[in-house]
Write an enzyme that holds these catalytic residues in place. Structure first.
Site, PDB file in Angstrom:
ATOM      1  N   TYR A 124      -2.693  12.570  52.860  1.00 52.56           N
ATOM      2  CA  TYR A 124      -1.632  11.863  52.133  1.00 52.56           C
ATOM      3  C   TYR A 124      -1.056  10.685  52.918  1.00 52.56           C
ATOM      4  O   TYR A 124      -0.153  10.019  52.439  1.00 52.56           O
ATOM      5  CB  TYR A 124      -0.506  12.830  51.763  1.00 52.56           C
ATOM      6  CG  TYR A 124      -0.899  13.789  50.670  1.00 52.56           C
ATOM      7  CD1 TYR A 124      -1.956  14.664  50.847  1.00 52.56           C
ATOM      8  CD2 TYR A 124      -0.218  13.823  49.467  1.00 52.56           C
ATOM      9  CE1 TYR A 124      -2.326  15.550  49.859  1.00 52.56           C
ATOM     10  CE2 TYR A 124      -0.588  14.708  48.465  1.00 52.56           C
ATOM     11  CZ  TYR A 124      -1.639  15.563  48.673  1.00 52.56           C
ATOM     12  OH  TYR A 124      -2.007  16.443  47.695  1.00 52.56           O
ATOM     13  N   ASP A 205     -10.086  28.581  51.497  1.00 55.33           N
ATOM     14  CA  ASP A 205     -10.789  29.090  50.303  1.00 55.33           C
ATOM     15  C   ASP A 205     -10.594  30.594  50.170  1.00 55.33           C
ATOM     16  O   ASP A 205     -10.292  31.114  49.091  1.00 55.33           O
ATOM     17  CB  ASP A 205     -12.279  28.698  50.320  1.00 55.33           C
ATOM     18  CG  ASP A 205     -12.918  28.761  51.696  1.00 55.33           C
ATOM     19  OD1 ASP A 205     -12.186  29.000  52.679  1.00 55.33           O
ATOM     20  OD2 ASP A 205     -14.141  28.588  51.802  1.00 55.33           O
ATOM     21  N   ASP A 229      -0.171  21.382  48.900  1.00 53.80           N
ATOM     22  CA  ASP A 229       0.031  20.875  47.542  1.00 53.80           C
ATOM     23  C   ASP A 229      -0.700  21.790  46.544  1.00 53.80           C
ATOM     24  O   ASP A 229      -0.136  22.241  45.539  1.00 53.80           O
ATOM     25  CB  ASP A 229      -0.521  19.443  47.474  1.00 53.80           C
ATOM     26  CG  ASP A 229      -0.054  18.691  46.248  1.00 53.80           C
ATOM     27  OD1 ASP A 229       0.754  19.238  45.480  1.00 53.80           O
ATOM     28  OD2 ASP A 229      -0.504  17.555  46.051  1.00 53.80           O
TER      29      ASP A 229
END
Ligand code: NAD
Length: 349
Positions: A124, A205, A229
């Site tokens: 980001y 994951d 996020d």
């Protein structure tokens, strides 16, 4: 003395939710002095920017803000006001509790998670470029300073809110340097809390699968920006969706409290949207200023009205409007019903 707070109403459903939240917080037992300011597309013509200086100055002065959602134009126009605020004010920690509530439809019960997301770096940072016509490169930045700072925030939050475990989430098996540094930083910080707060780590994951299968095993999660996020939206989904997901952006000099959801333009001005997420963000603010007593009253009133299921918005299966829902919560607060014995999650949320 009244607590001064900047109130940014936002756009879309923002102004209705901000008004509902202001009314509930005014009934919480804490006296507020609201500094109401606007940002976003609606102020562009007057100020030439969606985030005028006086808005930032107001937040810096008050050190606290509640913010309704603000629309970000897609593909063109100004950059996200939400991201700009976080950057301008150094709001490095994004706190997103996700907690099951009776009366909110969900596949799960007893979920009680707190997501702590690093807010300033990772992918980001916005550093990307084309490499020739057919390839693009995006730079992922992870620093020891920012990683240790967010890990400390997560552990301090766990201690202050009676939580027992912090799980660091990463992909250090593949990104050995960047995510490896994040994990190493979390381990360094964890050592200082040994014996008080348990620490473990999970590959992102695997974490997603575990959260879907057995969310009750997890407590506080700390993640770099991108995984944070994604996983915080996953966690919001576990407890019934965006209408009930609160959030906070916290830095050394200021804190901005806002719902996870956006401005839902299709519901703007219809008195339809659920104000719960912004009201619970207000409860996070009450805790932040040391008024856990008032936060618990607000949370209990919200829980009671939702559990009763009579005066609730469309997304919770009811027909009440935003303002009627808020009035029902205010009435609970004013009736002075004693708050229920706080649970571990109530203390934390
Ligand atoms: P959104 O969260 O605004 O809405 C998605 C859908 O979720 C809505 O259509 C609605 O069905 C439901 N929903 C969301 N909030 C609700 C509520 N309080 N009550 C009932 N239902 C609710 O997401 P989006 O449509 O992707 O984004 C709309 C705009 O909001 C975009 O411009 C986006 O950039 C912006 N946005 C702002 C923020 C922020 O201000 N922090 C955050 C996310 C998105």
């Amino acid at each position: 003395m009244a607590q001064r707070v900047t109130l940014i109403r936002g756009d879309g459903i923002g102004p209705e939710l901000a008004e509902a939240t202001r009314r509930v917080l005014d009934a919480s037992g804490v006296a507020f002095d609201w500094d109401v300011v606007d940002a976003g597309e609606g102020v562009m013509a007057e100020y030439g920017t969606p985030l005028p200086d006086h808005v930032l100055e107001s937040i810096r002065r008050n050190r606290l803000a509640i913010k309704g959602p603000i629309t970000t134009p897609v593909g063109e126009g100004f950059r996200s006001v939400n991201v700009a605020l976080r950057q301008a004010l150094g709001l490095y920690a994004n706190l997103r509790p996700a907690r099951s509530m009776k009366g909110v439809q969900s596949r799960y019960e007893n979920v009680d998670l707190v997501i702590v997301r690093e807010n300033t770096e990772d992918l980001y940072a916005g550093i990307e470029h084309m490499v020739g016509p057919d390839a693009a490169e995006s730079i992922k930045i992870i620093t020891r300073a920012a990683s240790e700072r967010i890990a400390r925030f997560a552990f301090d939050y766990a201690v202050a809110n009676g939580r027992h475990k912090v799980t660091a989430v990463h992909k250090a098996n593949i990104m050995k340097l960047s995510d490896g540094l994040f994990l190493e930083s979390c381990r360094t910080v964890a050592a200082a809390y040994a014996g008080r707060i348990e620490f473990e780590d999970r590959i992102v994951d695997n974490m997603c699968m575990q959260l879907v299968q057995k969310p009750e095993l997890y407590d506080v999660l700390v993640l770099p920006n991108l995984y944070g996020d994604i996983v915080s939206d996953l966690a919001a989904g576990l407890v019934g969706g965006l209408g009930v997901a609160p959030g906070a952006n916290i830095g050394p000099e200021a804190a901005v409290f806002e719902a996870v959801h956006g401005s839902a333009p299709k519901y703007a001005g219809l008195n339809k949207a659920n104000p719960t997420a912004l009201i619970l963000s207000g409860a996070l603010m009450l805790r932040h200023i040391g008024r856990a007593d008032a936060a618990e009253r607000v949370e209990a009133a919200v829980r009671d009205v939702i559990a009763e299921g009579v005066t609730v918005t469309y997304d919770l299966g009811g027909t009440a409007g935003t303002s009627e829902f808020a009035t029902a919560i205010v009435q609970r607060l004013e009736a002075g019903r004693p708050a229920k014995q706080p649970t571990a999650s109530a203390r934390a949320s």
